[in-house]
Structures are given as C-alpha cells and as structure tokens.
Design an enzyme around this catalytic site. Structure first.
Site, PDB file in Angstrom:
ATOM      1  N   ARG A  54     153.762 104.149  34.067  1.00 45.49           N
ATOM      2  CA  ARG A  54     154.761 104.908  34.812  1.00 45.49           C
ATOM      3  C   ARG A  54     154.469 106.400  34.877  1.00 45.49           C
ATOM      4  O   ARG A  54     154.480 107.009  35.937  1.00 45.49           O
ATOM      5  CB  ARG A  54     156.144 104.741  34.180  1.00 45.49           C
ATOM      6  CG  ARG A  54     156.832 103.463  34.551  1.00 45.49           C
ATOM      7  CD  ARG A  54     157.824 103.085  33.468  1.00 45.49           C
ATOM      8  NE  ARG A  54     157.107 102.332  32.465  1.00 45.49           N
ATOM      9  CZ  ARG A  54     157.015 101.016  32.461  1.00 45.49           C
ATOM     10  NH1 ARG A  54     157.688 100.322  33.320  1.00 45.49           N
ATOM     11  NH2 ARG A  54     156.285 100.386  31.579  1.00 45.49           N
ATOM     12  N   THR A  55     154.224 106.992  33.708  1.00 43.60           N
ATOM     13  CA  THR A  55     154.108 108.448  33.673  1.00 43.60           C
ATOM     14  C   THR A  55     152.895 108.925  34.474  1.00 43.60           C
ATOM     15  O   THR A  55     152.967 109.887  35.231  1.00 43.60           O
ATOM     16  CB  THR A  55     154.031 108.928  32.206  1.00 43.60           C
ATOM     17  OG1 THR A  55     155.136 108.364  31.500  1.00 43.60           O
ATOM     18  CG2 THR A  55     154.100 110.435  32.104  1.00 43.60           C
ATOM     19  N   LYS A  82     132.609 109.376  24.293  1.00 43.27           N
ATOM     20  CA  LYS A  82     131.365 109.723  23.586  1.00 43.27           C
ATOM     21  C   LYS A  82     131.644 110.744  22.487  1.00 43.27           C
ATOM     22  O   LYS A  82     130.727 111.325  21.916  1.00 43.27           O
ATOM     23  CB  LYS A  82     130.340 110.308  24.558  1.00 43.27           C
ATOM     24  CG  LYS A  82     129.946 109.374  25.674  1.00 43.27           C
ATOM     25  CD  LYS A  82     128.941 110.063  26.598  1.00 43.27           C
ATOM     26  CE  LYS A  82     128.625 109.220  27.816  1.00 43.27           C
ATOM     27  NZ  LYS A  82     127.970 110.031  28.868  1.00 43.27           N
ATOM     28  N   ARG A 104     148.522 113.625  28.309  1.00 43.12           N
ATOM     29  CA  ARG A 104     149.106 112.662  27.360  1.00 43.12           C
ATOM     30  C   ARG A 104     148.057 112.448  26.274  1.00 43.12           C
ATOM     31  O   ARG A 104     146.887 112.193  26.573  1.00 43.12           O
ATOM     32  CB  ARG A 104     149.432 111.347  28.033  1.00 43.12           C
ATOM     33  CG  ARG A 104     149.730 110.276  26.982  1.00 43.12           C
ATOM     34  CD  ARG A 104     150.385 109.062  27.536  1.00 43.12           C
ATOM     35  NE  ARG A 104     151.757 109.327  27.911  1.00 43.12           N
ATOM     36  CZ  ARG A 104     152.649 108.365  28.157  1.00 43.12           C
ATOM     37  NH1 ARG A 104     152.306 107.104  28.083  1.00 43.12           N
ATOM     38  NH2 ARG A 104     153.885 108.678  28.514  1.00 43.12           N
ATOM     39  N   HIS A 134     158.154 114.352  24.942  1.00 41.85           N
ATOM     40  CA  HIS A 134     157.855 113.783  26.262  1.00 41.85           C
ATOM     41  C   HIS A 134     158.907 114.383  27.203  1.00 41.85           C
ATOM     42  O   HIS A 134     159.825 113.699  27.644  1.00 41.85           O
ATOM     43  CB  HIS A 134     157.974 112.259  26.168  1.00 41.85           C
ATOM     44  CG  HIS A 134     157.471 111.497  27.352  1.00 41.85           C
ATOM     45  ND1 HIS A 134     157.011 112.092  28.506  1.00 41.85           N
ATOM     46  CD2 HIS A 134     157.354 110.152  27.552  1.00 41.85           C
ATOM     47  CE1 HIS A 134     156.642 111.148  29.362  1.00 41.85           C
ATOM     48  NE2 HIS A 134     156.842 109.971  28.808  1.00 41.85           N
TER      49      HIS A 134
HETATM   50  C1  NCD Z   1     157.345 106.060  26.767  1.00 38.81           C
HETATM   51  C2  NCD Z   1     156.165 106.774  26.155  1.00 38.81           C
HETATM   52  O1  NCD Z   1     155.021 106.526  26.498  1.00 38.81           O
HETATM   53  O2  NCD Z   1     156.430 107.614  25.321  1.00 38.81           O
HETATM   54  N1  NCD Z   1     157.099 105.458  27.989  1.00 38.81           N
HETATM   55  C3  NCD Z   1     157.083 106.190  29.118  1.00 38.81           C
HETATM   56  O3  NCD Z   1     156.596 107.294  29.183  1.00 38.81           O
HETATM   57  N2  NCD Z   1     157.683 105.643  30.191  1.00 38.81           N
HETATM   58  C4  NCD Z   1     158.041 105.190  25.831  1.00 38.81           C
HETATM   59  C5  NCD Z   1     157.292 104.069  25.196  1.00 38.81           C
HETATM   60  O4  NCD Z   1     156.082 103.940  25.300  1.00 38.81           O
HETATM   61  O5  NCD Z   1     157.979 103.291  24.530  1.00 38.81           O
END
Ligand code: NCD
Length: 319
Positions: A54-55, A82, A104, A134
C-alpha cells in the site's frame, strides 16, 4: 517544513494544514483528469528497504498525480543487497538530483539519519522506520476519521473522539504515529493490548490502557476502533512468548461481528493493512459496512499528495 519524519514534530496547525490540503487533493481526484502539474520537473525517489504494498504504491501514485518524475528503488535487486550502506545509497540519490526521498527502512531512526546527515539535500518523507514512526499512515487515518466522525471536517481537529488502538502496539510504528497525532488533534486514545505487547513506559504517553477488547467496549464509547496487525516478523520464535496461542489472542483482542456491533451506530472499523484475517479481525468485521479499511488506502493517495506538495511546492494553493 522540509521533512516529514514523525508525527511528534507536527503542531496542531501543521497537522490541520496537511489534512485540509489532503481534502483539496482528494477533490482533484474526482476530476476527469486527475493529474496536476504542480511538481513537474521534480524527482521523487521511493527508497524501500522493507516490503510494502500500500504505502509504496500510494506514494508512487501521489507523486505521479502531481507530475513528478518517480524513481523506485528497492533494496532487493539493488546494490543494497551487495552490502551498500545507507550513506552510499544517499550519495547516489543526491547525484541523481532527488528532490524528495520517500524512505521505508527496517531500522528505527533511518529516516531521521537520512534527513540530518548532510548526505543529501532533498526532503525526506518517512514511510515507516522500524517500530518507530509512520507519519503518513497516521495522517491518512486522521483524515479518514475526520471525514466520517466530524460534521464539518475542514479546519477541524478530532477533539471529543475516542479512538481505540487494539493489539500489537509494541511492534507498531502505526500505533506510535497515531498516538502522537491523535493526542495533538485532541482525541482520547485507548490502547487495548496484552501487557506483553505494550511498550515500556506507555503509562507516560497520556493514553488509557485496557487489557481486553470486551473491557474496553464496556468502559468507553469508542468512535473508531483501529486494529493493528500482529507483526509476527518482528517476533522471534513465532510470537510464542508474547501470547499463549493465536486462538487466545483472538479471544481477548480480536474484532468479530459481535464486538463490532457494540460500537455506537456511527462507529468505524479501521486497519492499516495488511490484515491477518482470522487473527486480529474476522472477515465479517473487515468486510462490513462499518469498515473503512479500503477507503483508508484511497485516502492515503490524497494525504501523500498533500505531504509531497507541502514539502516540495510550498504553499501557493492547489491548482
Ligand atoms: C503498516 C506498516 O508497514 O507499518 N502497514 C502499512 O503501512 N499499511 C502496518 C503493518 O505492517 O502492520
């Protein structure tokens, strides 16, 4: 604002500005042509060291709808596999002229490191760092709550609302970002979690704590219930030391149809995804009319458009 690293850095005014801008961005997404010229000529790099559906897609869609050039950079398939360091990766991104980096990373603090290191000059947007923060998830959650639970959303905060965060708070950057933002926006936060899945020091965070979902529903009128994923990949040994069994976890903390029906009529069901259906939430609750889980995903695009826009284009107003 140069970076978006943590909801703890956001004042009430900052947060409301982002939510109001998201509202404007969402309105542009109903038009026949959804693309805005705002970030033409800017380069946004999606730097993902950890898996995401999603993100990552949402940031990519947001940047493209603002006409930015988007470069997707995953740790798998790049020189990171690597052993290339974050520093050398950042220097490469700088050399390519990245105006913004969406990062991320599995390490808490990675986004801040990138922003403050001097390795690169662009804006840094934290798309999840370890168990830490987040921020765009919390903003899209607040945006979704404002839409459903506040009469005239624009300009408003979430004062008077009670939001329950249920489950694996210990490993959840979503929970940490939400707690800070919800408090800034005036909501009451009830954390519902087994003691083994609560962070040390949570009693200082200004939240109410409950050790069972039934007890929380008895004690509070909950306007939004946010289920958290049981993050088994962050638990060594499959979670055995955190709760006795999956069945026991579900019995105490799972949201099913019966518990959902104890919410007030306007109450909404949220989950950031990905869901463990059958563990923290049943299909009946996840797919019910009260569930806004799919809408959270679409709101994510508008909120990320707003964040990119405010960081990269200043404040001239949405065209
Ligand atoms: C979350 C994450 O990656 O922190 N998901 C997301 O961004 N939609 C929550 C999760 O992984 O449980």
């Amino acid at each position: 604002m140069k970076h978006l690293l943590s909801t703890q850095d956001l004042s009430r005014e900052d947060a409301i500005r982002i939510l109001d801008t998201s509202e404007q961005m969402a309105a542009t997404q109903d038009r026949e042509i959804r693309k805005l010229p705002t970030l033409r000529g800017k380069t946004v790099v999606n730097l993902f060291f950890e898996d995401s559906t999603r993100t990552r897609i949402s940031f990519e869609a947001a940047a493209k709808r603002l006409s930015a050039d988007v470069i997707n950079f995953g740790a798998k398939g790049s020189s990171v596999s690597k052993g290339e360091s974050l520093k050398d990766t950042a220097l490469t991104l700088q050399a390519m002229g990245a105006d913004a980096v969406v990062i991320r990373h599995w390490a808490s603090g990675a986004a801040e490191r990138l922003a403050t290191s001097g390795w690169m000059y662009g804006s840094v947007l934290n798309a999840g760092d370890g168990t830490h923060q987040h921020p765009t998830q919390a903003l899209l959650d607040a945006f979704t709550m404002r839409k459903h639970l506040v009469d005239s959303p624009t300009g408003s905060d979430l004062a008077g609302l009670t939001v329950a965060l249920v489950g694996d708070v210990l490993h959840s950057r979503v929970a940490r970002s939400n707690i800070a933002l919800l408090k800034t926006l005036g909501a009451t936060v009830v954390v519902v979690s087994p003691p083994t899945l609560l962070p040390v020091g949570i009693s200082q965070w200004g939240v109410k704590i409950s050790h069972g979902l039934d007890a929380a529903l008895d004690e509070h009128q909950i306007d939004a219930v946010m289920m958290l994923r049981v993050q088994r990949e962050r638990m060594t040994g499959g979670g055995a030391q955190f709760f006795p069994s999956p069945e026991e976890y579900t019995r105490m903390f799972g949201l099913d149809g019966d518990r959902m029906r104890r919410l007030p009529d306007h109450g909404i069901v949220m989950h950031p995804g990905p869901m463990n259906r059958g563990l923290e939430i049943t299909a009946e609750a996840a797919d019910s009319a009260r569930s806004v889980i799919v809408e959270q995903v679409s709101n994510g695009v508008a909120v990320r458009m707003a964040a990119l826009y405010l960081l990269l284009a200043g404040e001239e107003g949405v065209q």
